[in-house]
Design an enzyme around this catalytic site. Structure first.
Site, PDB file in Angstrom:
ATOM      1  N   PHE A 125     -62.130  25.602   8.435  1.00 47.87           N
ATOM      2  CA  PHE A 125     -62.448  26.206   9.729  1.00 47.87           C
ATOM      3  C   PHE A 125     -61.363  25.823  10.723  1.00 47.87           C
ATOM      4  CE2 PHE A 125     -64.659  26.789  13.769  1.00 47.87           C
ATOM      5  CZ  PHE A 125     -65.173  28.060  13.563  1.00 47.87           C
ATOM      6  N   ASP A 190     -67.124  17.718   6.781  1.00 49.63           N
ATOM      7  CA  ASP A 190     -67.650  18.605   7.814  1.00 49.63           C
ATOM      8  C   ASP A 190     -68.807  19.362   7.181  1.00 49.63           C
ATOM      9  OD1 ASP A 190     -68.243  20.814   9.410  1.00 49.63           O
ATOM     10  OD2 ASP A 190     -66.185  21.111  10.046  1.00 49.63           O
ATOM     11  N   TYR A 213     -75.934  23.988  16.109  1.00 48.76           N
ATOM     12  CA  TYR A 213     -76.325  25.303  16.623  1.00 48.76           C
ATOM     13  C   TYR A 213     -76.355  26.389  15.550  1.00 48.76           C
ATOM     14  CZ  TYR A 213     -71.193  25.876  16.932  1.00 48.76           C
ATOM     15  OH  TYR A 213     -69.853  25.905  16.666  1.00 48.76           O
ATOM     16  N   LYS A 214     -76.004  26.058  14.328  1.00 51.21           N
ATOM     17  CA  LYS A 214     -76.064  27.055  13.254  1.00 51.21           C
ATOM     18  C   LYS A 214     -77.461  27.018  12.618  1.00 51.21           C
ATOM     19  CE  LYS A 214     -71.098  27.235  12.273  1.00 51.21           C
ATOM     20  NZ  LYS A 214     -70.603  26.414  13.399  1.00 51.21           N
ATOM     21  N   ARG A 357     -69.458  38.646   6.647  1.00 48.12           N
ATOM     22  CA  ARG A 357     -70.273  37.476   6.328  1.00 48.12           C
ATOM     23  C   ARG A 357     -71.743  37.741   6.633  1.00 48.12           C
ATOM     24  NH1 ARG A 357     -68.756  31.891   8.800  1.00 48.12           N
ATOM     25  NH2 ARG A 357     -69.648  32.956  10.609  1.00 48.12           N
TER      26      ARG A 357
END
Length: 398
Positions: A125, A190, A213-214, A357
């Site tokens: 990422f 991560d 927050y995911k 995605r």
């Protein structure tokens, strides 16, 4: 042949089905972006209202003591710790993932001063790789090596995501951690794209970072978290030596003296209103059996892959056990395809240059949602609905 009645039967037998009612989900929307921003828990609005009106409004500055604001980075860390295989006093919450990456990689470098190599997946990422580049540039004299090279013998630290954000491919955390540490390097994981979607265990790693927050549904801009293995608590240094990581912040000493344990990795004032939303989300997660979450995650993604068939190239691993809770598909005009799909109520997202995605949050996605999403995608492709001119115009966030 899989039909919708079959999916209805799967929903009826889903042991997690009751959790869907705990989330606010707009009518007519199939939300497959939980891997980017989780849905709103119903209890969040009341928890945030209480923080604003009762705590801030009623107690003013007294909220730091009366309502436990000052301790939130540690109390939230202890509540979150079981979701990543950690124990009490091992996780601190606050700041952002980018800052946590910077802190952990810098701490690892100071623990291995004789080594001058940082290993990072160049396909990681962007924030992870960018922060490594910035840190290496600041310190000077460090080589950044691609994880794909497979060499750790002279590395100080290895930074890797458990689940690849673009493809959804899942790394083997135990085996990679063991290889890295056997080579004398330190391991930083991560877990942004895995925590809340599967059983995560970073307890053997040296450090770990992640966002809330995911899949954890703590809301946009929710605080990140940072894990430090207890074996490093006395020696790891926080290069961002902020006030809240001091041993006695309210002694107002002129020099920095780190706190003991995980508290030394706190930096600045916690974002109290964001913590309120996180606490509401954790109220849900403390009742969730993670084994069932992972089982449903694999079942949902496998169903989607089967229903889409060969209409698009599968970018994610075909083996459900080898991927996270997302399916990535490739189309040369992936962006307008996704825009057309969203206009028809199926929300996914796009990652350049050509990847669509779809994230499957097991707490609120149903098997019938998967069926409807696949059917809509096939319709958009078959009728070439994505060719409308308006879909070619790029929005700021894809």
């Amino acid at each position: 042949m899989i039909d919708r009645d079959h999916c209805l039967a799967l929903d009826a037998g889903d042991p997690l089905r009751a959790f869907r009612d705990e989330f606010v989900l707009p009518e007519g929307v199939v939300y497959l972006v939980g891997n980017s921003l989780g849905a709103l828990p119903r209890r969040t609005a009341e928890r945030v209202r209480r923080a604003v009106e009762d705590e801030w409004g009623g107690h003013l500055v007294g909220g730091w003591n009366h309502d436990g604001w000052y301790a939130q980075p540690l109390t939230a860390g202890d509540r979150l710790a079981p979701l990543i295989g950690a124990g009490p006093g091992q996780v601190v919450v606050g700041n952002t993932t980018s800052i946590a990456v910077y802190q952990t990689v810098a701490a690892a470098l100071r623990l291995r001063p004789e080594r001058r190599v940082i290993v990072s997946d160049v396909r990681n990422f962007p924030t992870d790789h960018y922060m490594v580049q910035g840190l290496a540039g600041l310190l000077g004299g460090y080589e950044i090596r691609d994880f794909a090279a497979g060499r750790f013998d002279d590395a100080a630290v290895v930074l890797l995501s458990e689940v690849d954000y673009r493809t959804g491919a899942r790394h083997d955390v135990p085996s990679i951690t063991a290889r890295v540490q056997e080579a004398g390097a330190l391991m930083v994981w991560d877990v942004c794209h895995s925590v809340g979607a599967m059983e995560v265990d970073v307890s053997a790693a040296d450090f770990a970072v992640g966002c809330t927050y995911k899949y954890l549904n703590a809301g946009p801009g929710a605080p990140a978290f940072l894990y430090v293995n207890p074996r490093h608590h006395a020696t790891a240094e926080n290069v961002l030596s902020g006030w809240h990581g001091h041993a006695e912040p309210f002694a107002f000493e002129p020099g920095y003296r780190p706190a003991e344990g995980i508290r030394r990795f706190a930096v600045g004032t916690p974002h109290v209103l964001s913590f309120a939303a996180l606490e509401a989300a954790l109220d849900v997660w403390e009742r969730v059996p993670m084994g069932q979450v992972r089982a449903k995650s694999m079942a949902l993604t496998s169903l989607f892959v089967d229903l889409v068939g060969d209409a698009l190239e599968l970018v994610s691993p075909a083996d459900a056990a080898a991927r996270g809770s997302q399916v990535s598909l490739r189309h040369p005009d992936g962006y307008p395809v996704m825009r057309a799909l969203i206009d028809r109520g199926v929300h996914g997202d796009f990652r350049a240059p050509d990847v669509l995605r779809f994230g499957f949050a097991p707490l609120y996605i149903r098997y019938t949602d998967v069926y409807d999403a696949a059917a809509t995608l096939l319709e958009v492709l078959d009728r070439e609905l994505w060719r409308e001119e308006k879909y070619a115009q790029r929005l700021a966030v894809t």
